[in-house]
Design a protein around this motif. Structure first.
Motif, mmCIF file in Angstrom:
data_model
loop_
_atom_site.group_PDB
_atom_site.id
_atom_site.type_symbol
_atom_site.label_atom_id
_atom_site.label_comp_id
_atom_site.label_asym_id
_atom_site.label_seq_id
_atom_site.Cartn_x
_atom_site.Cartn_y
_atom_site.Cartn_z
ATOM 1 N N GLU A 1 13.658 32.375 2.179
ATOM 2 C CA GLU A 1 12.072 32.774 2.651
ATOM 3 C C GLU A 1 11.478 32.702 1.545
ATOM 4 N N GLY A 2 10.175 32.120 0.740
ATOM 5 C CA GLY A 2 9.543 31.656 0.213
ATOM 6 C C GLY A 2 8.245 31.095 0.282
ATOM 7 N N LEU A 3 7.148 31.875 -0.586
ATOM 8 C CA LEU A 3 5.921 31.189 -0.262
ATOM 9 C C LEU A 3 5.410 30.755 -1.665
ATOM 10 N N GLY A 4 4.741 29.423 -2.366
ATOM 11 C CA GLY A 4 4.760 28.778 -2.849
ATOM 12 C C GLY A 4 3.381 28.556 -3.046
ATOM 13 N N TYR A 5 2.859 28.539 -4.253
ATOM 14 C CA TYR A 5 1.184 27.826 -4.117
ATOM 15 C C TYR A 5 0.777 27.436 -5.770
ATOM 16 N N GLY A 6 0.090 26.347 -5.575
ATOM 17 C CA GLY A 6 0.029 25.806 -7.180
ATOM 18 C C GLY A 6 -0.643 24.619 -6.328
ATOM 19 N N LEU A 7 -1.062 23.252 -7.308
ATOM 20 C CA LEU A 7 -1.585 22.509 -7.068
ATOM 21 C C LEU A 7 -0.561 21.087 -7.149
ATOM 22 N N GLU A 8 -1.916 19.924 -5.928
ATOM 23 C CA GLU A 8 -1.086 18.507 -5.879
ATOM 24 C C GLU A 8 -2.562 17.397 -5.797
ATOM 25 N N TYR A 9 -1.796 16.448 -6.566
ATOM 26 C CA TYR A 9 -2.651 15.182 -7.014
ATOM 27 C C TYR A 9 -2.164 14.058 -6.151
ATOM 28 N N ASN A 10 -2.665 13.531 -5.949
ATOM 29 C CA ASN A 10 -2.498 12.210 -4.301
ATOM 30 C C ASN A 10 -3.272 10.772 -5.136
ATOM 31 N N ILE A 11 -2.684 10.272 -5.652
ATOM 32 C CA ILE A 11 -2.986 9.158 -5.714
ATOM 33 C C ILE A 11 -2.770 7.622 -4.865
ATOM 34 N N LYS A 12 -4.003 7.012 -3.817
ATOM 35 C CA LYS A 12 -3.689 6.316 -3.230
ATOM 36 C C LYS A 12 -3.050 5.170 -3.872
ATOM 37 N N LEU A 13 -2.829 3.797 -3.510
ATOM 38 C CA LEU A 13 -2.072 2.760 -3.973
ATOM 39 C C LEU A 13 -2.928 1.712 -3.458
ATOM 40 N N SER B 1 1.038 -0.987 -0.309
ATOM 41 C CA SER B 1 0.166 -0.264 -0.026
ATOM 42 C C SER B 1 0.724 1.323 0.135
ATOM 43 N N GLY B 2 0.366 2.349 -0.575
ATOM 44 C CA GLY B 2 1.432 3.948 -0.144
ATOM 45 C C GLY B 2 0.249 4.041 -1.430
ATOM 46 N N PHE B 3 1.071 5.410 -1.670
ATOM 47 C CA PHE B 3 0.443 6.590 -2.447
ATOM 48 C C PHE B 3 2.069 7.132 -3.762
ATOM 49 N N LEU B 4 1.438 7.804 -4.481
ATOM 50 C CA LEU B 4 2.236 8.602 -5.451
ATOM 51 C C LEU B 4 0.991 10.127 -4.722
ATOM 52 N N ASP B 5 2.264 11.323 -4.782
ATOM 53 C CA ASP B 5 2.230 12.760 -4.732
ATOM 54 C C ASP B 5 3.450 13.957 -5.106
ATOM 55 N N PHE B 6 1.374 14.453 -6.619
ATOM 56 C CA PHE B 6 2.437 14.903 -7.622
ATOM 57 C C PHE B 6 2.114 16.758 -7.044
ATOM 58 N N ASN B 7 3.042 17.522 -6.727
ATOM 59 C CA ASN B 7 3.139 19.490 -6.214
ATOM 60 C C ASN B 7 3.515 19.694 -7.404
ATOM 61 N N ILE C 1 7.726 15.331 -6.666
ATOM 62 C CA ILE C 1 7.233 13.680 -6.603
ATOM 63 C C ILE C 1 7.204 13.216 -5.564
ATOM 64 N N ASN C 2 6.429 13.242 -4.692
ATOM 65 C CA ASN C 2 6.482 12.045 -3.362
ATOM 66 C C ASN C 2 5.700 10.597 -3.357
ATOM 67 N N ALA C 3 7.039 9.902 -2.626
ATOM 68 C CA ALA C 3 6.103 7.336 -3.516
ATOM 69 C C ALA C 3 5.936 7.286 -1.896
ATOM 70 N N LEU C 4 5.120 6.843 -1.493
ATOM 71 C CA LEU C 4 5.695 6.196 -0.700
ATOM 72 C C LEU C 4 4.731 4.694 -1.030
#
Length: 244
Positions: free
Chosen positions: A232-244, A34-40, A53-56
């Motif tokens: 120091e900075g401020l980031g803004y955007g989108l995240e798409y998380n896929i559960k495995l 089990s885990g996830f893929l996370d795209f930002n 890209i995060n992956a677990l």
């Protein structure tokens, strides 16, 4: 430490993990990965873009794989020019234990600047005596003590690092678990030429809201003390998380 040595160590570790997975087939406990893929995707207030890209993956025999990879753009352009990645293998000491042994390989753009870290992670929210406290706060929190760090000569003043990671669900009954705050703080300990210790922080704190299915809008506050200026900075955007 040279990149070739780091690669050799990682290859040995993979073979070690594979030998554990392949032995005693009849005694293996039932397990489903089990885990996830996370795209930002972010645009930073300092006028550059970042893709993360995060992956677990939770593996058999209490092993876990986690990776974080950042691709950062050149200032004031849409081009991606550099990368940073952390590749982690974790092993839970025993079932229901909040303690993991960890190995982290850090790779950066350019040469002779990678790291190998060995340590112990403590998942406080999975610790029996305080688990109920974290559940009331809807909070998960872990601290990873990188006790041994192998570095290149150019980074020889770096001492063991402490990594803090957290996530909290905000007002879950009101927002139906769609609003969260999460992030990390890497506490880097440095030994200065005058014999004193100093700390450099690399930290990101993100608030996200689930707008549709697996899609989130995110806002992130970033600190990087290793930058010579404008750290120091401020980031803004989108995240798409896929559960495995």
């Amino acid at each position: 430490m040279r990149n070739s040595n780091l690669i050799k160590i990682c290859i040995i570790s993979v073979f070690f993990c594979n030998s554990i997975f392949s032995q005693n087939d009849n005694n293996k406990e039932d397990h489903k990965n089990s885990g996830f893929l996370d795209f930002n995707g972010y645009y930073d207030s300092r006028e550059f873009s970042t893709i993360t890209i995060n992956a677990l993956v939770n593996l058999p025999q209490r092993f876990q794989y986690f990776s974080l990879t950042n691709f950062q753009g050149t200032d004031k352009t849409s081009d991606l020019s550099t990368y940073y990645t952390e590749q982690n293998i974790r092993w839970n000491l025993k079932n229901n234990s909040p303690i993991d042994l960890t190995m982290q390989w850090v790779s950066r753009a350019n040469s002779n600047n990678d790291n190998l870290r060995l340590g112990i992670r403590w998942r406080l929210n999975n610790t029996k005596k305080i688990k109920s406290f974290f559940e009331k706060l809807n909070l998960s929190y872990s601290v990873n003590f990188h006790l041994l760090q192998f570095t290149s000569k150019s980074q020889s003043n770096l001492l063991p690092q402490i990594e803090h990671v957290y996530r909290i669900s905000l007002f879950p009954s009101i927002f139906k678990n769609r609003l969260y705050i999460g992030g990390f703080a890497d506490q880097n300990i440095n030994y200065q030429d005058n014999g004193k210790l100093s700390f450099n922080w690399v930290s990101e704190h993100q608030i996200g809201y689930n707008i549709f299915n697996s899609l989130f809008i995110v806002l992130e506050y970033r600190i990087n003390d290793f930058l010579p200026n404008n750290n120091e900075g401020l980031g803004y955007g989108l995240e798409y998380n896929i559960k495995l």
